[in-house]
Scaffold this motif. Sequence first.
Motif, PDB file in Angstrom:
ATOM      1  N   LYS A  36      -2.327   3.820  -5.686  1.00 56.11           N
ATOM      2  CA  LYS A  36      -3.476   4.355  -4.934  1.00 56.11           C
ATOM      3  C   LYS A  36      -3.741   3.557  -3.657  1.00 56.11           C
ATOM      4  O   LYS A  36      -3.672   4.090  -2.560  1.00 56.11           O
ATOM      5  CB  LYS A  36      -4.745   4.362  -5.811  1.00 56.11           C
ATOM      6  N   HIS A  37      -4.064   2.274  -3.814  1.00 55.61           N
ATOM      7  CA  HIS A  37      -4.428   1.480  -2.629  1.00 55.61           C
ATOM      8  C   HIS A  37      -3.269   1.401  -1.632  1.00 55.61           C
ATOM      9  O   HIS A  37      -3.422   1.743  -0.462  1.00 55.61           O
ATOM     10  CB  HIS A  37      -4.841   0.058  -3.026  1.00 55.61           C
ATOM     11  N   HIS A  38      -2.115   0.930  -2.130  1.00 56.64           N
ATOM     12  CA  HIS A  38      -0.988   0.733  -1.215  1.00 56.64           C
ATOM     13  C   HIS A  38      -0.510   2.068  -0.649  1.00 56.64           C
ATOM     14  O   HIS A  38      -0.245   2.181   0.550  1.00 56.64           O
ATOM     15  CB  HIS A  38       0.157  -0.002  -1.923  1.00 56.64           C
ATOM     16  N   ALA A  39      -0.406   3.069  -1.524  1.00 56.07           N
ATOM     17  CA  ALA A  39       0.049   4.398  -1.056  1.00 56.07           C
ATOM     18  C   ALA A  39      -0.870   4.912   0.054  1.00 56.07           C
ATOM     19  O   ALA A  39      -0.402   5.527   1.026  1.00 56.07           O
ATOM     20  CB  ALA A  39       0.091   5.369  -2.230  1.00 56.07           C
ATOM     21  N   ALA A  40      -2.169   4.644  -0.066  1.00 60.45           N
ATOM     22  CA  ALA A  40      -3.116   5.108   0.956  1.00 60.45           C
ATOM     23  C   ALA A  40      -2.914   4.375   2.285  1.00 60.45           C
ATOM     24  O   ALA A  40      -2.977   4.991   3.356  1.00 60.45           O
ATOM     25  CB  ALA A  40      -4.550   4.932   0.459  1.00 60.45           C
ATOM     26  N   TYR A  41      -2.648   3.062   2.223  1.00 62.67           N
ATOM     27  CA  TYR A  41      -2.393   2.324   3.471  1.00 62.67           C
ATOM     28  C   TYR A  41      -1.180   2.902   4.193  1.00 62.67           C
ATOM     29  O   TYR A  41      -1.172   3.042   5.417  1.00 62.67           O
ATOM     30  CB  TYR A  41      -2.151   0.827   3.202  1.00 62.67           C
ATOM     31  N   ILE A  42      -0.142   3.202   3.412  1.00 61.82           N
ATOM     32  CA  ILE A  42       1.087   3.749   3.997  1.00 61.82           C
ATOM     33  C   ILE A  42       0.790   5.093   4.678  1.00 61.82           C
ATOM     34  O   ILE A  42       1.155   5.318   5.840  1.00 61.82           O
ATOM     35  CB  ILE A  42       2.174   3.945   2.899  1.00 61.82           C
TER      36      ILE A  42
ATOM     37  N   GLN B 270       3.846  -2.818 -15.904  1.00 62.29           N
ATOM     38  CA  GLN B 270       3.346  -3.729 -16.962  1.00 62.29           C
ATOM     39  C   GLN B 270       4.088  -5.058 -16.964  1.00 62.29           C
ATOM     40  O   GLN B 270       3.739  -5.961 -17.727  1.00 62.29           O
ATOM     41  CB  GLN B 270       3.521  -3.111 -18.363  1.00 62.29           C
ATOM     42  N   ALA B 271       5.114  -5.182 -16.138  1.00 55.22           N
ATOM     43  CA  ALA B 271       6.032  -6.326 -16.250  1.00 55.22           C
ATOM     44  C   ALA B 271       5.391  -7.683 -15.958  1.00 55.22           C
ATOM     45  O   ALA B 271       5.904  -8.702 -16.402  1.00 55.22           O
ATOM     46  CB  ALA B 271       7.238  -6.121 -15.326  1.00 55.22           C
ATOM     47  N   LEU B 272       4.282  -7.690 -15.226  1.00 58.37           N
ATOM     48  CA  LEU B 272       3.672  -8.977 -14.869  1.00 58.37           C
ATOM     49  C   LEU B 272       2.572  -9.394 -15.853  1.00 58.37           C
ATOM     50  O   LEU B 272       1.912 -10.406 -15.650  1.00 58.37           O
ATOM     51  CB  LEU B 272       3.126  -8.931 -13.433  1.00 58.37           C
ATOM     52  N   GLU B 273       2.405  -8.581 -16.912  1.00 61.56           N
ATOM     53  CA  GLU B 273       1.420  -8.951 -17.936  1.00 61.56           C
ATOM     54  C   GLU B 273       1.896 -10.204 -18.674  1.00 61.56           C
ATOM     55  O   GLU B 273       3.100 -10.410 -18.802  1.00 61.56           O
ATOM     56  CB  GLU B 273       1.248  -7.784 -18.933  1.00 61.56           C
ATOM     57  N   PRO B 274       1.003 -11.041 -19.178  1.00 63.76           N
ATOM     58  CA  PRO B 274      -0.450 -10.850 -19.201  1.00 63.76           C
ATOM     59  C   PRO B 274      -1.149 -11.294 -17.912  1.00 63.76           C
ATOM     60  O   PRO B 274      -2.356 -11.193 -17.816  1.00 63.76           O
ATOM     61  CB  PRO B 274      -0.879 -11.756 -20.368  1.00 63.76           C
ATOM     62  N   HIS B 275      -0.398 -11.807 -16.939  1.00 56.64           N
ATOM     63  CA  HIS B 275      -1.033 -12.423 -15.770  1.00 56.64           C
ATOM     64  C   HIS B 275      -1.661 -11.390 -14.842  1.00 56.64           C
ATOM     65  O   HIS B 275      -2.741 -11.587 -14.308  1.00 56.64           O
ATOM     66  CB  HIS B 275      -0.015 -13.303 -15.049  1.00 56.64           C
ATOM     67  N   ILE B 276      -0.936 -10.286 -14.629  1.00 57.12           N
ATOM     68  CA  ILE B 276      -1.499  -9.166 -13.871  1.00 57.12           C
ATOM     69  C   ILE B 276      -1.285  -7.920 -14.734  1.00 57.12           C
ATOM     70  O   ILE B 276      -0.155  -7.621 -15.130  1.00 57.12           O
ATOM     71  CB  ILE B 276      -0.819  -9.016 -12.494  1.00 57.12           C
ATOM     72  N   ASP B 277      -2.371  -7.242 -15.059  1.00 53.54           N
ATOM     73  CA  ASP B 277      -2.288  -6.127 -16.013  1.00 53.54           C
ATOM     74  C   ASP B 277      -1.719  -4.861 -15.383  1.00 53.54           C
ATOM     75  O   ASP B 277      -1.828  -4.642 -14.173  1.00 53.54           O
ATOM     76  CB  ASP B 277      -3.669  -5.856 -16.616  1.00 53.54           C
ATOM     77  N   GLY B 278      -1.122  -4.045 -16.245  1.00 54.80           N
ATOM     78  CA  GLY B 278      -0.437  -2.831 -15.819  1.00 54.80           C
ATOM     79  C   GLY B 278      -1.330  -1.834 -15.103  1.00 54.80           C
ATOM     80  O   GLY B 278      -0.910  -1.231 -14.109  1.00 54.80           O
ATOM     81  N   LEU B 279      -2.551  -1.667 -15.584  1.00 55.18           N
ATOM     82  CA  LEU B 279      -3.447  -0.684 -14.955  1.00 55.18           C
ATOM     83  C   LEU B 279      -3.799  -1.107 -13.527  1.00 55.18           C
ATOM     84  O   LEU B 279      -3.792  -0.287 -12.598  1.00 55.18           O
ATOM     85  CB  LEU B 279      -4.718  -0.494 -15.802  1.00 55.18           C
ATOM     86  N   THR B 280      -4.056  -2.404 -13.361  1.00 51.80           N
ATOM     87  CA  THR B 280      -4.322  -2.916 -12.000  1.00 51.80           C
ATOM     88  C   THR B 280      -3.130  -2.641 -11.096  1.00 51.80           C
ATOM     89  O   THR B 280      -3.293  -2.163  -9.969  1.00 51.80           O
ATOM     90  CB  THR B 280      -4.631  -4.437 -12.043  1.00 51.80           C
ATOM     91  N   MET B 281      -1.928  -2.907 -11.601  1.00 48.87           N
ATOM     92  CA  MET B 281      -0.723  -2.677 -10.793  1.00 48.87           C
ATOM     93  C   MET B 281      -0.575  -1.199 -10.437  1.00 48.87           C
ATOM     94  O   MET B 281      -0.223  -0.859  -9.312  1.00 48.87           O
ATOM     95  CB  MET B 281       0.528  -3.155 -11.545  1.00 48.87           C
ATOM     96  N   GLU B 282      -0.834  -0.328 -11.419  1.00 43.47           N
ATOM     97  CA  GLU B 282      -0.692   1.117 -11.166  1.00 43.47           C
ATOM     98  C   GLU B 282      -1.636   1.593 -10.080  1.00 43.47           C
ATOM     99  O   GLU B 282      -1.243   2.351  -9.190  1.00 43.47           O
ATOM    100  CB  GLU B 282      -0.965   1.905 -12.455  1.00 43.47           C
ATOM    101  N   ILE B 283      -2.888   1.141 -10.166  1.00 42.39           N
ATOM    102  CA  ILE B 283      -3.870   1.568  -9.164  1.00 42.39           C
ATOM    103  C   ILE B 283      -3.587   0.916  -7.812  1.00 42.39           C
ATOM    104  O   ILE B 283      -3.652   1.555  -6.761  1.00 42.39           O
ATOM    105  CB  ILE B 283      -5.309   1.222  -9.639  1.00 42.39           C
ATOM    106  N   HIS B 284      -3.213  -0.356  -7.888  1.00 48.64           N
ATOM    107  CA  HIS B 284      -2.981  -1.128  -6.662  1.00 48.64           C
ATOM    108  C   HIS B 284      -1.802  -0.547  -5.871  1.00 48.64           C
ATOM    109  O   HIS B 284      -1.885  -0.315  -4.664  1.00 48.64           O
ATOM    110  CB  HIS B 284      -2.720  -2.588  -7.061  1.00 48.64           C
ATOM    111  N   TYR B 285      -0.702  -0.315  -6.591  1.00 45.89           N
ATOM    112  CA  TYR B 285       0.501   0.217  -5.941  1.00 45.89           C
ATOM    113  C   TYR B 285       0.361   1.720  -5.656  1.00 45.89           C
ATOM    114  O   TYR B 285       0.634   2.176  -4.542  1.00 45.89           O
ATOM    115  CB  TYR B 285       1.722  -0.023  -6.837  1.00 45.89           C
TER     116      TYR B 285
END
Length: 235
Positions: A67-73, A50-65
């Motif tokens: 799910k998406h990133h974990a899958a690339y790894i 949540q630390a980058l809110e309000p510019h980048i929301d916490g839920l986006t970060m959670e899914i991005h890091y």
Amino acid sequence: MKPISRRNFVKQSMTASVALTTPLISHAHFLTNEMAPLQFTQVLLPYPSQALEPHIDGLTMEIHYGKHHAAYIKNVNDAITAENISYASEKDFFNNISKLSAKARNNGGGAWNHNFFWQVMKPTSTGPTGKVAEAIQSSFGSFDKFKEVFTQAALTRFGSGWAWLVKDGNSLRVGSTPNQDNPLMDVSELKGSPLLALDVWEHAYYLKYQNKRNEYVANWWNVVNWEEVAKNLSN
Ligand code: MN3
């Protein structure tokens, strides 16, 4: 002390040399392990999601890091194993990406780019100073001009991709790459050492900004970690 006979001396020397050999063998074994196929690892997120809110929301970060990133790894490491890819470093891997599968290229880029991306952001951005400020000034004329050029690169990348600031020889350049390509790849038109990157895939902003990539990019400047950019410049 009992004097050592020649026979005993030879025996003891042999024992000593066996003892000496043991660590050498285990050292060799260690080196062999080090040359095992490259594996990508996911960096820890340097701040809470949540630390980058309000510019980048916490839920986006959670899914991005998470799910998406974990899958690339996971997927790049699967590709490395399945295809017996044996480069010793990430640098070599990207330098030879044209010889590898689409799975290795897309997921390898995704793994590396996001590791880089999390680190060039922070909750409170202070703006460039010192050598970074000077380099931006000398390559683009002013910080505002640089922001304009970088923003254009981010907005004109059609579909999914990344905008980059790279060091190319003695100057800085801005450009973009499609999909999960990056400037370290031998296939990339934009070459250089990455200093700053912006993910412009819809998964990076859609929950909060929907189709308004321009608002995402404008707000993202509030979370750029210029200290990290300075570190990348000095590497
Ligand atoms: Mn992404």
